[in-house]
Write a protein that holds these residues in place. Structure first.
Motif, PDB file in Angstrom:
ATOM      1  N   GLU A 186       0.838  -1.213   0.000  1.00 22.60           N
ATOM      2  CA  GLU A 186       0.000   0.000   0.000  1.00 22.60           C
ATOM      3  C   GLU A 186       0.871   1.261   0.000  1.00 22.60           C
ATOM      4  O   GLU A 186       0.509   2.275  -0.607  1.00 22.60           O
ATOM      5  CB  GLU A 186      -0.944   0.020   1.218  1.00 22.60           C
ATOM      6  CG  GLU A 186      -1.834  -1.216   1.388  1.00 22.60           C
ATOM      7  CD  GLU A 186      -3.008  -1.324   0.398  1.00 22.60           C
ATOM      8  OE1 GLU A 186      -3.204  -0.420  -0.433  1.00 22.60           O
ATOM      9  OE2 GLU A 186      -3.716  -2.362   0.475  1.00 22.60           O
ATOM     10  N   HIS A 241      -6.156  -2.586  -7.145  1.00 22.72           N
ATOM     11  CA  HIS A 241      -7.125  -3.330  -6.327  1.00 22.72           C
ATOM     12  C   HIS A 241      -8.191  -4.075  -7.127  1.00 22.72           C
ATOM     13  O   HIS A 241      -8.725  -5.059  -6.638  1.00 22.72           O
ATOM     14  CB  HIS A 241      -7.789  -2.397  -5.313  1.00 22.72           C
ATOM     15  CG  HIS A 241      -6.933  -2.144  -4.098  1.00 22.72           C
ATOM     16  ND1 HIS A 241      -5.693  -1.560  -4.179  1.00 22.72           N
ATOM     17  CD2 HIS A 241      -7.129  -2.404  -2.776  1.00 22.72           C
ATOM     18  CE1 HIS A 241      -5.170  -1.466  -2.964  1.00 22.72           C
ATOM     19  NE2 HIS A 241      -6.019  -1.975  -2.095  1.00 22.72           N
ATOM     20  N   HIS A 258      -3.536  -9.703   1.039  1.00 22.07           N
ATOM     21  CA  HIS A 258      -4.127  -8.589   0.286  1.00 22.07           C
ATOM     22  C   HIS A 258      -3.036  -7.785  -0.431  1.00 22.07           C
ATOM     23  O   HIS A 258      -3.136  -7.493  -1.616  1.00 22.07           O
ATOM     24  CB  HIS A 258      -4.932  -7.714   1.254  1.00 22.07           C
ATOM     25  CG  HIS A 258      -5.443  -6.450   0.641  1.00 22.07           C
ATOM     26  ND1 HIS A 258      -6.467  -6.453  -0.281  1.00 22.07           N
ATOM     27  CD2 HIS A 258      -5.060  -5.155   0.782  1.00 22.07           C
ATOM     28  CE1 HIS A 258      -6.701  -5.203  -0.669  1.00 22.07           C
ATOM     29  NE2 HIS A 258      -5.857  -4.402  -0.035  1.00 22.07           N
ATOM     30  N   VAL A 262      -2.442  -7.143  -4.407  1.00 23.66           N
ATOM     31  CA  VAL A 262      -2.447  -5.773  -4.944  1.00 23.66           C
ATOM     32  C   VAL A 262      -1.148  -5.507  -5.713  1.00 23.66           C
ATOM     33  O   VAL A 262      -1.157  -4.860  -6.771  1.00 23.66           O
ATOM     34  CB  VAL A 262      -2.650  -4.744  -3.801  1.00 23.66           C
ATOM     35  CG1 VAL A 262      -2.345  -3.327  -4.269  1.00 23.66           C
ATOM     36  CG2 VAL A 262      -4.077  -4.832  -3.264  1.00 23.66           C
TER      37      VAL A 262
HETATM   38 ZN   LIG Z   1      -5.639  -2.341  -0.063  1.00 25.36          ZN
END
Ligand SMILES: [Zn+2]
Ligand SMILES: NC(=O)c1ccc[n+]([C@@H]2O[C@H](COP(=O)([O-])OP(=O)(O)OC[C@H]3O[C@@H](n4cnc5c(N)ncnc54)[C@H](O)[C@@H]3O)[C@@H](O)[C@H]2O)c1
Length: 351
Positions: A186, A241, A258, A262
């Motif tokens: 992220e 995403h 996650h 991504v």
């Molecule tokens: Zn995320």
């Protein structure tokens, strides 16, 4: 680095304070932003043995009466059962709307404790003390709180801004490598959509320190300030995403975290955007290098057709068409709206 204060000007403004060792000042900082005298510290079974005592002591020294609630660590706890457990704990201990909830932990604790704060007695003061990289640079900023249903993640939630976010980079030292990398995905995403200089510093080997965390928080702050309720600009945060969520689903949420999904999503969509002349050539390989350097995958072996099918199912509810997030270049994210049929064409081989 000395103390940094990042002011967030959402509907109900608040500060994010960043400094090494700040956890021990939780009480004094909390006392400045809430009139509450009773504090409910909510955390999970991994975080409690590491930091709960320091936070509790600090709150008590500042005059708070403290009760703690600890639930089993992990995404599987982010549900209505944990939420009801928190409500009952609050009610049984006589908490009311003039008291404060303190969320000590990663994104799971922040999301579920935040939703409890938003809803118990129609809203209590809420302070975030994020302890994962993801929570410090992403989930604690922007006021989204939620729990999952069996039918899907984050289906029940509320926008509820905290009174304060206390961010202590020292807490990241105990993080498992894979969970750290998850947050890095992220962080890299933030640099890709908004901050070319920070991306280049990452390429040059910049370490994750208080300064890096502040720069990252600031990127998310700018985006959510402009779009508190997620109608336009905030969609930039979905870079990687659309495919990422689909990859998680194709692998049944087992093989990839996650962040890993991504990471694959960011590289893959940029490869296709480059082929269509929608992104500056060479961008995907630059992204892939940084992603690999940070222990994240750049591709997976599931057939693209399966990933696209999952992505389309996911987007069914958004009435005709899908908004893709692309990059003109590193640091310049933009929204690119396609119809359902254009979506498939986008990912087909260029003749
Ligand atoms: Zn995320
Ligand atoms: N609200 C938002 O805007 C937003 C944004 C992004 C993600 N999220 C949510 O955040 C969640 C993921 O957050 P996460 O990755 O922080 O997960 P998490 O809260 O489950 O934390 C990951 C693991 O690290 C452990 N942990 C936490 N701090 C630690 C520390 N300092 N040292 C050692 N272990 C520690 C936790 O116990 C857990 O086992 C998801 O539920 C996601 O939906 C919310």
């Amino acid at each position: 680095m000395k103390r940094e204060i990042i002011h967030v000007s959402t509907g109900r403004p608040y500060d994010i304070i960043v400094e090494n060792g700040l956890l021990r000042e939780t009480g004094a900082l909390a006392a400045k932003v809430t009139k509450a005298r009773n504090a409910a510290v909510i955390t999970d079974t991994n975080v409690a043995p590491l930091f709960l005592e320091a936070v509790k002591n600090s709150l008590e020294e500042a005059g708070f009466s403290v009760k703690t609630y600890i639930f089993p660590a992990g995404e599987t706890s982010k549900n209505h059962k944990t939420l009801i457990g928190i409500y009952e704990f609050l009610a049984q201990n006589g908490f009311n709307r003039s008291d404060v909830i303190i969320a000590l932990g990663g994104g799971v604790v922040g999301d579920v404790a935040g939703f409890a704060a938003a809803t118990f007695m129609r809203g209590m003061d809420f302070i975030q003390v994020p302890t994962t990289l993801l929570a410090q640079i992403d989930s604690s900023i922007g006021g989204k709180t939620a729990v999952d249903l069996c039918e899907g993640k984050n289906l029940v939630g509320a926008f509820w801004q905290p009174r304060l976010v206390i961010c202590d980079p020292d807490t990241l030292k105990t993080l498992d490598k894979r969970i750290f990398a998850d947050g890095m995905a992220e962080a890299i995403k933030h640099t890709l959509i908004k901050d070319r200089t920070l991306f280049e510093r990452l390429c040059d080997g910049m370490q994750v320190d208080a300064e890096f965390i502040c720069r990252n928080i600031d990127i998310k702050r700018r985006v959510v300030e402009r779009d508190e309720r997620e109608s336009g600009e905030r969609m930039l945060l979905n870079f990687g995403h659309t495919l990422g969520h689909a990859i998680e689903k194709v692998y049944n949420y087992e093989k990839y975290t996650h962040g890993e999904a991504v990471a694959i999503g960011m590289v893959t969509i940029t490869q296709f955007a480059e082929r269509r002349g929608l992104t500056k050539p060479g961008t995907a390989s630059k992204i892939a290098r940084v992603i690999e350097k940070n222990g994240l995958p750049v591709s997976c072996d599931a057939p693209l057709s399966e990933i696209l099918k999952a992505a389309k199912n996911d987007k069914k509810r958004s009435a005709g068409g899908i908004t893709l997030v692309l990059l003109h270049d590193i640091g310049e994210g933009y929204l690119y709206r396609v119809s359902d049929s254009e979506f498939n064409r986008f990912f087909s081989e260029v003749e």
